[in-house]
Design a protein around this motif. Structure first.
Motif, PDB file in Angstrom:
ATOM      1  N   ALA A  36      65.750  10.317  13.184  1.00 34.35           N
ATOM      2  CA  ALA A  36      66.490   9.316  13.975  1.00 34.35           C
ATOM      3  C   ALA A  36      67.052   8.220  13.069  1.00 34.35           C
ATOM      4  O   ALA A  36      68.169   7.742  13.287  1.00 34.35           O
ATOM      5  CB  ALA A  36      65.591   8.718  15.047  1.00 34.35           C
ATOM      6  N   GLU A  37      66.301   7.828  12.058  1.00 36.95           N
ATOM      7  CA  GLU A  37      66.797   6.828  11.112  1.00 36.95           C
ATOM      8  C   GLU A  37      67.999   7.361  10.330  1.00 36.95           C
ATOM      9  O   GLU A  37      68.969   6.637  10.098  1.00 36.95           O
ATOM     10  CB  GLU A  37      65.698   6.405  10.145  1.00 36.95           C
ATOM     11  CG  GLU A  37      64.616   5.578  10.786  1.00 36.95           C
ATOM     12  CD  GLU A  37      63.528   5.209   9.799  1.00 36.95           C
ATOM     13  OE1 GLU A  37      63.851   4.863   8.637  1.00 36.95           O
ATOM     14  OE2 GLU A  37      62.348   5.265  10.186  1.00 36.95           O
ATOM     15  N   LEU A  38      67.920   8.627   9.934  1.00 35.11           N
ATOM     16  CA  LEU A  38      69.047   9.234   9.225  1.00 35.11           C
ATOM     17  C   LEU A  38      70.271   9.305  10.145  1.00 35.11           C
ATOM     18  O   LEU A  38      71.399   9.096   9.701  1.00 35.11           O
ATOM     19  CB  LEU A  38      68.670  10.621   8.713  1.00 35.11           C
ATOM     20  CG  LEU A  38      67.559  10.655   7.657  1.00 35.11           C
ATOM     21  CD1 LEU A  38      67.147  12.085   7.356  1.00 35.11           C
ATOM     22  CD2 LEU A  38      67.994   9.938   6.402  1.00 35.11           C
ATOM     23  N   ALA A  39      70.029   9.578  11.410  1.00 37.46           N
ATOM     24  CA  ALA A  39      71.132   9.613  12.380  1.00 37.46           C
ATOM     25  C   ALA A  39      71.753   8.232  12.545  1.00 37.46           C
ATOM     26  O   ALA A  39      72.981   8.109  12.679  1.00 37.46           O
ATOM     27  CB  ALA A  39      70.634  10.146  13.717  1.00 37.46           C
ATOM     28  N   GLU A  40      70.931   7.185  12.541  1.00 33.33           N
ATOM     29  CA  GLU A  40      71.453   5.818  12.643  1.00 33.33           C
ATOM     30  C   GLU A  40      72.376   5.491  11.475  1.00 33.33           C
ATOM     31  O   GLU A  40      73.320   4.718  11.619  1.00 33.33           O
ATOM     32  CB  GLU A  40      70.303   4.808  12.687  1.00 33.33           C
ATOM     33  CG  GLU A  40      69.579   4.759  14.009  1.00 33.33           C
ATOM     34  CD  GLU A  40      68.395   3.804  13.976  1.00 33.33           C
ATOM     35  OE1 GLU A  40      68.392   2.865  13.153  1.00 33.33           O
ATOM     36  OE2 GLU A  40      67.471   4.016  14.778  1.00 33.33           O
ATOM     37  N   LEU A  41      72.111   6.102  10.321  1.00 32.88           N
ATOM     38  CA  LEU A  41      72.979   5.914   9.158  1.00 32.88           C
ATOM     39  C   LEU A  41      74.259   6.744   9.274  1.00 32.88           C
ATOM     40  O   LEU A  41      75.141   6.648   8.423  1.00 32.88           O
ATOM     41  CB  LEU A  41      72.240   6.323   7.876  1.00 32.88           C
ATOM     42  CG  LEU A  41      71.064   5.461   7.459  1.00 32.88           C
ATOM     43  CD1 LEU A  41      70.328   6.098   6.290  1.00 32.88           C
ATOM     44  CD2 LEU A  41      71.536   4.060   7.095  1.00 32.88           C
ATOM     45  N   GLY A  42      74.348   7.596  10.307  1.00 34.49           N
ATOM     46  CA  GLY A  42      75.510   8.457  10.495  1.00 34.49           C
ATOM     47  C   GLY A  42      75.378   9.802   9.810  1.00 34.49           C
ATOM     48  O   GLY A  42      76.298  10.614   9.835  1.00 34.49           O
ATOM     49  N   LEU A  43      74.233  10.049   9.199  1.00 35.99           N
ATOM     50  CA  LEU A  43      74.084  11.253   8.395  1.00 35.99           C
ATOM     51  C   LEU A  43      73.907  12.522   9.221  1.00 35.99           C
ATOM     52  O   LEU A  43      74.189  13.615   8.734  1.00 35.99           O
ATOM     53  CB  LEU A  43      72.909  11.091   7.425  1.00 35.99           C
ATOM     54  CG  LEU A  43      73.056   9.955   6.419  1.00 35.99           C
ATOM     55  CD1 LEU A  43      71.817   9.847   5.549  1.00 35.99           C
ATOM     56  CD2 LEU A  43      74.310  10.136   5.573  1.00 35.99           C
ATOM     57  N   ALA A  44      73.464  12.409  10.465  1.00 36.46           N
ATOM     58  CA  ALA A  44      73.318  13.604  11.299  1.00 36.46           C
ATOM     59  C   ALA A  44      74.678  14.228  11.593  1.00 36.46           C
ATOM     60  O   ALA A  44      74.784  15.435  11.811  1.00 36.46           O
ATOM     61  CB  ALA A  44      72.594  13.271  12.603  1.00 36.46           C
ATOM     62  N   GLY A  45      75.723  13.420  11.592  1.00 30.44           N
ATOM     63  CA  GLY A  45      77.069  13.912  11.865  1.00 30.44           C
ATOM     64  C   GLY A  45      77.903  14.145  10.621  1.00 30.44           C
ATOM     65  O   GLY A  45      79.125  14.293  10.706  1.00 30.44           O
ATOM     66  N   LEU A  46      77.271  14.207   9.471  1.00 28.93           N
ATOM     67  CA  LEU A  46      77.995  14.316   8.206  1.00 28.93           C
ATOM     68  C   LEU A  46      78.995  15.473   8.192  1.00 28.93           C
ATOM     69  O   LEU A  46      80.154  15.287   7.834  1.00 28.93           O
ATOM     70  CB  LEU A  46      77.013  14.456   7.045  1.00 28.93           C
ATOM     71  CG  LEU A  46      77.602  14.360   5.655  1.00 28.93           C
ATOM     72  CD1 LEU A  46      77.986  12.911   5.350  1.00 28.93           C
ATOM     73  CD2 LEU A  46      76.612  14.854   4.616  1.00 28.93           C
ATOM     74  N   VAL A  47      78.575  16.672   8.585  1.00 25.09           N
ATOM     75  CA  VAL A  47      79.459  17.837   8.531  1.00 25.09           C
ATOM     76  C   VAL A  47      80.000  18.243   9.905  1.00 25.09           C
ATOM     77  O   VAL A  47      80.742  19.217  10.012  1.00 25.09           O
ATOM     78  CB  VAL A  47      78.781  19.054   7.847  1.00 25.09           C
ATOM     79  CG1 VAL A  47      78.390  18.707   6.423  1.00 25.09           C
ATOM     80  CG2 VAL A  47      77.598  19.558   8.649  1.00 25.09           C
TER      81      VAL A  47
END
Length: 178
Positions: free
Chosen positions: A44-55
């Motif tokens: 969830a923290e990685l998603a908050e950084l926008g990283l879940a939507g990277l590709v």
């Protein structure tokens, strides 16, 4: 040939590096292991950084980035020994969903991009090892969907996932290339 990172790629690397250095030290890794290894909060923290939507494509709410950016993020998460299903959920699952019908992409890709859904692939089967064409799990048409028969092993974050991508055969033998 220029092998240097672009300014955007370097900024991405620096942002992930700062997050790792600030919030993912030994104490946190140890606490996660002691608590049973649950990683959904880290993801969830990685998603908050926008990283879940990277590709994930921009049309579905993602950043639409590519392999180099994925490598930059993965390298920094690996350097920090970050325990999260990032590669499978944020990099592999969206690429596999790219071949799905548009209705399925529209349902799941925005949720993957914003981190509200954890979707992981269930790929490994007993006896397949490094033979990518070997898929013993079968799918039989049943109403509007399919019934799966078989088993998958070592599914990352299976206990925390919202959905799975499960390769299965519609026909043919387990070792057929087609």
């Amino acid at each position: 040939m220029d092998f240097d990172f672009t300014e955007d790629q370097a900024s991405l690397r620096d942002a992930v590096q700062r997050w790792v250095d600030k919030g993912f030290g030994f104490e946190r890794r140890h606490a996660l292991a002691q608590a049973g290894g649950a990683t959904r909060a880290v993801y969830a923290e990685l998603a908050e950084l926008g990283l879940a939507g990277l590709v994930v494509p921009e049309a579905h709410g993602g950043l639409g980035m590519g392999a180099i950016e994925a490598m930059v993020v993965s390298e920094e998460l690996g350097r920090g020994l970050v325990n999260a299903p990032y590669t499978f959920a944020a990099l592999v699952a969206p690429r596999l969903l790219a071949a799905a019908p548009e209705a399925l992409r529209a349902e799941w890709l925005p949720r993957i991009a914003d981190g509200s859904a954890l979707v992981v692939p269930a790929l490994q089967e007993r006896g397949s090892r490094y033979r990518l064409a070997r898929v013993a799990t079968t799918a039989k048409a049943a109403g509007d969907g399919f019934t799966l028969s078989g088993s998958k092993l070592v599914v990352p974050a299976a206990d925390e996932a919202d959905a799975f991508l499960v390769p299965a055969r519609l026909s043919g033998a387990a070792d057929d290339e087609a």
